[in-house]
Design a protein around this motif. Sequence first.
Motif: not given
Length: 377
Positions: A126-139
């Motif tokens: 509904d018009g908003r961007r969210l991230l859930l528990d974002p982990v972009f690390a390799d480890r």
Amino acid sequence: MRSRLARRLVRTALVLLALVVVLLAAGWFVLSLPPFGAPMSGERLARALANPQYREGRFVNLEPEAPSTTSLFDYTLRQLTGDEVREPPAPVPVLTVDKAALAGALPAHGLRAFWIGHASTYVEIDGRRLLLDPVFADRVSPLPVGPGRFHPPPIALADLPTIDAVLISHDHYDHLDMDTVRQLAQRGSRFFVPLGVGAHLERWGVPPSQIEEMAWWQARSLGPLRIVCTPSRHYSGRGLDRSTTLWSSWSVIGPQHRFFYSGDTGYAKAFAEIGARLGPFDMAFIKIGAYGPGAAWTDIHMTPEQAVQVHRDVRARRMVPVHWSTFNLAYHDWDEPIRRTVAEAARAGVELVTPRVGEMVDADRPFESTRWWEDVR
């Protein structure tokens, strides 16, 4: 003779004492590094002391977990010697997300998402961007060792559009990644976290004005959205202390759509209450992997069959399985969670979708699931 023996004993004792001092100093130094976060203090600690789930210096579950009968040595031995196929024998398919396709203005109404891997998920609602528990690390570790990714993220963190809100379920390393947090904070994202986790974020340079730190059943607004911190059954900790911060699930309610995210959890009666108070949900992102062995483990890491029951308890329409297929964190085959979830969802009549990493799921459109894991051979 006796004097020489006494001197040797004194020298040995001094050497051992010096070794202990060095080890303690090294341990203190390591645990003081930024990835380990920071303890609660001041007003934040006062809030914890007033919280009914905070007892004798730690948070507790509404339903206590069974005491563990397995030693750390036994767990470690099984981790090293188990014969399960814990890592994919071939590359996991990843659909690269087109950053240009995400960059445009969002419609005022809609709900769609793609899986980044493990528990990490990108959601538009509904018009908003969210991230859930974002982990972009390799480890997923405070040090450059530990479980590594089976696959890359479907999009680079820097290529994501501006994220309005980041929802963190708890402070374990596979759910809260310091470098990811720092980059998102620099871009102005707001962080919705359970009580105590804000201390970690502040140590990492996140301005307090960007942190919404909440107890169970508290709600905050984000434009047209209402974000509710809801209970779960788990634990926390980034160092030697256990459960010094709170853990949660999340319920997000928009003017036209709503979704539920389980976080990492065991099965709990609280999920039926969430469904009664805040449901029904259009989509539920439910943890299905990293469970067992033993009752104490599954009390705080539910099985796939329990995950399907949670989906039903919260009264969700479409189930999106997460928390599997990215890191080696448990004592089961890498694809066992999804195989058991598919079977249980079919038995229970649950609408389960099985997207590949990076594949968009729209709550208002049909989704054609495939059993893509069967081709990872």
